[in-house]
Design a protein around this motif. Sequence first.
Motif, short mmCIF file in Angstrom:
data_model
loop_
_atom_site.label_atom_id
_atom_site.label_comp_id
_atom_site.label_asym_id
_atom_site.label_seq_id
_atom_site.Cartn_x
_atom_site.Cartn_y
_atom_site.Cartn_z
N LEU A 255 37.64 50.01 32.28
CA LEU A 255 38.34 48.77 31.92
C LEU A 255 39.81 49.03 31.62
O LEU A 255 40.69 48.24 32.01
CB LEU A 255 37.67 48.12 30.70
N ASP A 256 40.08 50.14 30.94
CA ASP A 256 41.46 50.47 30.60
C ASP A 256 42.31 50.66 31.85
O ASP A 256 43.49 50.29 31.89
CB ASP A 256 41.51 51.73 29.74
N TYR A 257 41.71 51.26 32.89
CA TYR A 257 42.46 51.41 34.14
C TYR A 257 42.56 50.08 34.88
O TYR A 257 43.62 49.72 35.39
CB TYR A 257 41.79 52.46 35.04
N ALA A 258 41.46 49.33 34.93
CA ALA A 258 41.43 48.09 35.70
C ALA A 258 42.51 47.10 35.25
O ALA A 258 43.16 46.47 36.09
CB ALA A 258 40.06 47.44 35.60
N VAL A 259 42.72 46.98 33.94
CA VAL A 259 43.68 45.99 33.47
C VAL A 259 45.13 46.40 33.75
O VAL A 259 46.04 45.57 33.62
CB VAL A 259 43.50 45.70 31.95
N GLN A 260 45.33 47.65 34.13
CA GLN A 260 46.67 48.07 34.57
C GLN A 260 46.97 47.57 35.98
O GLN A 260 48.15 47.45 36.37
CB GLN A 260 46.78 49.59 34.56
N ASN A 346 34.89 40.30 26.27
CA ASN A 346 35.69 39.26 25.62
C ASN A 346 36.95 39.83 25.00
O ASN A 346 38.02 39.22 25.05
CB ASN A 346 34.84 38.58 24.55
N SER A 347 36.86 41.05 24.44
CA SER A 347 38.03 41.65 23.78
C SER A 347 39.15 41.97 24.77
O SER A 347 40.32 42.03 24.39
CB SER A 347 37.61 42.92 23.03
N TYR A 348 38.81 42.18 26.03
CA TYR A 348 39.82 42.44 27.06
C TYR A 348 40.37 41.15 27.66
O TYR A 348 41.27 41.20 28.50
CB TYR A 348 39.22 43.30 28.18
N GLY A 349 39.81 40.03 27.29
CA GLY A 349 40.24 38.76 27.87
C GLY A 349 39.77 38.56 29.29
O GLY A 349 40.41 37.83 30.07
N PHE A 350 38.64 39.18 29.64
CA PHE A 350 38.12 39.07 31.01
C PHE A 350 37.59 37.67 31.29
O PHE A 350 37.22 36.92 30.38
CB PHE A 350 37.00 40.07 31.23
N ARG A 351 37.51 37.38 32.58
CA ARG A 351 36.91 36.11 33.01
C ARG A 351 35.46 36.04 32.57
O ARG A 351 34.99 35.00 32.13
CB ARG A 351 37.01 35.96 34.53
N GLY A 352 34.75 37.17 32.67
CA GLY A 352 33.36 37.13 32.27
C GLY A 352 32.61 38.40 32.55
O GLY A 352 33.18 39.49 32.61
N VAL A 353 31.30 38.26 32.74
CA VAL A 353 30.40 39.38 33.01
C VAL A 353 29.57 39.07 34.25
O VAL A 353 29.33 37.91 34.58
CB VAL A 353 29.47 39.68 31.82
N GLY A 354 29.15 40.14 34.93
CA GLY A 354 28.30 39.99 36.11
C GLY A 354 27.14 40.97 36.06
O GLY A 354 27.35 42.15 35.80
N PHE A 355 25.93 40.49 36.28
CA PHE A 355 24.72 41.30 36.09
C PHE A 355 24.17 41.83 37.41
O PHE A 355 24.10 41.11 38.40
CB PHE A 355 23.63 40.47 35.40
N TRP A 356 23.77 43.08 37.40
CA TRP A 356 22.96 43.65 38.47
C TRP A 356 21.63 44.05 37.83
O TRP A 356 21.60 44.99 37.06
CB TRP A 356 23.63 44.87 39.10
N ASN A 357 20.59 43.34 38.15
CA ASN A 357 20.46 42.09 38.86
C ASN A 357 19.37 41.29 38.18
O ASN A 357 18.87 41.70 37.13
CB ASN A 357 20.14 42.34 40.35
#
Length: 375
Positions: A255-260, A346-357
Amino acid sequence: MIYVVEQGDSLYSISQRFGVTEAQLIRDNQLYGLSHLVVGQALLILTGEKTVSVGDLFSSGYTYTFVNPGVLSEALPHMDELMVFSYGFTIDGELIPPAVDDLPVIRQAWRAGAEPVLVLTPFDASGAFNNYLVRQVVENKQVQDTLIANLLQTVEERGYMGVDVDFEFILPEDRVYYAEFVGNLREVMNRNGYKVSVALAPKVSADQRGLLYEGIDYRLLGENSDQVLLMTYEWGYTYGPPMAVAPINKVRQVLDYAVQEIPAEKILMGVPNYGYDWPLPFEQGVTEARTIGNVEAVLLAAEYYAEIRFDETAKSPYFFYMENGRDHEVWFEDVRSYEAKFSLANSYGFRGVGFWNFQRPFLAGWLLLSDMRGR
């Protein structure tokens, strides 16, 4: 709230303590067939009081078309989107539909208020990811145009709301071509009122080595899609050593890399709805773990009178048991690990979550999500 079972607890004592019925505890936590409560087992108790909120976190997840309709029906009322896995394609750009008709799942999603999305994968005849197929579609403009036209027609005819591109093992030299393909697909889909998402292998740096990662450019794919799903699971996997499937300390590195590289409001954080059961001792190249559902894991712990423990670093439950003289180690997900994951997204301000599966039941997880969202 979440209650962790202690020695001497019973359904009756817990129901009296929290003012809920035994029937509700059984139903919400799917305790059917459980001979006794397991020490260390986490129970979801819906009392009407919310302790943790994640706002309006968007929810998505994958399903195969051969999913049990009853199992899927437990999850869908708590989901905003359903990704239907999957369509393949030929070297000429012709679509290969799922072996089991997708229309029943599409209709079930719409009835529950979840938008169905077509998942596109470059599977070969063996059902494995084929990077030759990827190369054909991302480098050959004629094949690409044919595939995009076929996708648009299928989305319109079948009642989908968009396309999710799930390509893996992309060759490093196709990194830019792949991102351009996603962008071209998005341009056509957006023009016709549909959206495009893309599933991303869990990278921790731009120059991360490995066939899973080198062909995936987070920045370009984020720019060329409406939404991305980070596949933040499979640290613990079938052929690997026993560990949590999605240890939260490892997930956080991704997550830390993705938000960059990608705007947070475009990101869905992947969440596993399964675990693994490893026979011990683990031997690399020999040991093979069995995939196990979260509800199934608790039943297994009860059968062998195992105590469920919780790793505070990974934020994941696990236990040991012995069968036929051989030790086993099981890691899975429960409402504690889900609460930690939802709060993290939520703490990263993401759009949401996605489940597999959604192939395996976990009603408590879906109820927890809706409760934390205030729905």
